[in-house]
Motif scaffolding. Sequence first.
Motif, short mmCIF file in Angstrom:
data_model
loop_
_atom_site.label_atom_id
_atom_site.label_comp_id
_atom_site.label_asym_id
_atom_site.label_seq_id
_atom_site.Cartn_x
_atom_site.Cartn_y
_atom_site.Cartn_z
N GLY A 47 2.87 3.89 -7.23
CA GLY A 47 1.51 4.29 -6.90
C GLY A 47 1.28 5.72 -7.35
N GLU A 48 0.00 6.13 -7.36
CA GLU A 48 -0.33 7.49 -7.77
C GLU A 48 0.21 8.51 -6.77
OE1 GLU A 48 -4.60 7.54 -9.74
OE2 GLU A 48 -4.54 6.09 -8.11
N CYS A 51 -0.05 8.69 -2.56
CA CYS A 51 -0.34 7.36 -2.00
C CYS A 51 0.52 7.04 -0.77
CB CYS A 51 -0.17 6.28 -3.05
SG CYS A 51 1.55 5.94 -3.50
N LYS A 53 4.20 7.16 -0.88
CA LYS A 53 5.54 6.68 -1.22
C LYS A 53 6.63 7.55 -0.60
CE LYS A 53 5.18 7.12 -5.66
NZ LYS A 53 3.90 7.87 -5.71
N MET A 227 1.44 0.77 -3.83
CA MET A 227 0.74 1.46 -2.74
C MET A 227 -0.49 2.18 -3.26
SD MET A 227 3.62 3.11 -0.20
CE MET A 227 2.39 3.46 1.07
N TYR A 228 -1.54 2.16 -2.42
CA TYR A 228 -2.75 2.92 -2.72
C TYR A 228 -3.29 3.48 -1.41
CZ TYR A 228 -7.32 4.26 -4.53
OH TYR A 228 -8.43 4.98 -4.90
N LEU A 229 -3.39 4.79 -1.32
CA LEU A 229 -3.90 5.47 -0.13
C LEU A 229 -3.26 4.97 1.16
CD1 LEU A 229 -7.75 6.14 -0.44
CD2 LEU A 229 -5.90 7.78 -0.22
N TYR A 249 -6.02 -2.62 -8.87
CA TYR A 249 -5.33 -1.33 -8.97
C TYR A 249 -4.01 -1.49 -9.72
CZ TYR A 249 -2.91 2.94 -7.64
OH TYR A 249 -2.22 4.13 -7.67
N VAL A 275 -8.99 9.79 -6.69
CA VAL A 275 -8.44 9.16 -5.48
C VAL A 275 -9.10 9.79 -4.26
CG1 VAL A 275 -6.36 8.68 -4.17
CG2 VAL A 275 -6.26 8.78 -6.66
N PRO A 278 -6.98 11.11 1.83
CA PRO A 278 -6.43 10.35 2.96
C PRO A 278 -6.92 10.87 4.31
CG PRO A 278 -4.78 11.80 2.01
CD PRO A 278 -5.96 11.86 1.09
N ARG A 286 -9.83 0.21 0.60
CA ARG A 286 -9.77 1.62 0.22
C ARG A 286 -9.93 1.84 -1.28
NH1 ARG A 286 -5.29 4.27 4.41
NH2 ARG A 286 -6.40 3.60 6.28
N PHE A 287 -9.75 0.80 -2.04
CA PHE A 287 -9.85 0.92 -3.49
C PHE A 287 -11.27 0.63 -3.99
CE2 PHE A 287 -9.01 -0.95 -7.82
CZ PHE A 287 -8.65 0.24 -8.42
#
Length: 318
Positions: A47-48, A51, A53, A227-229, A249, A275, A278, A286-287
């Motif tokens: 993920g970015e 996110c 991780k 994962m995203y946000l 995504y 993005v 958070p 969320r995307f």
Amino acid sequence: MPLLEVSGLTKHFPVRQGALGLSTGLVRAVDSVSFSLDVGATLGLVGESGCGKTTTSKLILGLEPPTSGEIRFAGEDVLALGGESRRRYRRAVQAVFQDPYASLDPRMRVGSIVAEPLVINERMDAAGRRRRVQELLGVVGLPARAADLFPHEFSGGQRQRIAIARALALSPKLIVLDEPVSALDVSIRAQILNLLRDLQTRLGVSYLFIAHDLAAVAHMSHTIAVMYLGKIVEIGGAPEVALSPQHPYTKALFAAALPIDVETAGEEVTLSGEVPSPLDPPGGCRFHPRCPFVLPRCAAEEPALRPREDRLVACHLY
């Protein structure tokens, strides 16, 4: 039974401002994340930046307490462990970090660095520690004389081998690899990744592999979680997720990377905007503010992870 089971894992950081340190909101770094990892397998977490991780890895390593959720290791509730049980867990779960220049004490010789976990955790005499250090250096492909040298006398790839040897000192069952090759030259990355795969085959150790390099994740992992946000949006077998992503995504991530299979043309998906924070994530999915396939319900209803062919996907398209 899986080696590691994570269920509903959540970590919110309060944001404090002013002289009194009053809470003005929450950073939702990790929000109800669930996955499992089998013995001798690798779970790739991608993920970015931002996110969640690395926060997830810190929760598993016990470096941060979770806000809520459950972590089970070999069937035991990690968050309920105390005393000797907690020490056994810390011995069984080790880490290799991103920067081999920062993770090794420059004032210590390599032999002392690799032996440090043994000094702290094992009742072993000096001769036994020396033998174990020599064994570990050989396992990671370093000569015995390396024990007498300092970290600055080694290249970046060699330093990461030293960090891997230190992580192996206590014969762990799980190693958290947080961007283990991103600070290395491209020519050295494949050597370290192949070393890690060889060690997994020989020792049966499991990996939680966190990386931005999607090709490395696909090469190393048995399962990939995206994962995203703070949320997992797709999880499944590594070949399936890498070569046939389902969530928009995931499609965008792999479309932006170098192709893993040059003969298979992936779907071109481009993202717009930045993005979201958070501190104030979008409602619903969320995307959805960046999704090229957004539906009316996406802004109001959060999608759950549901089976889609051979994986789980959190998307209203399915």
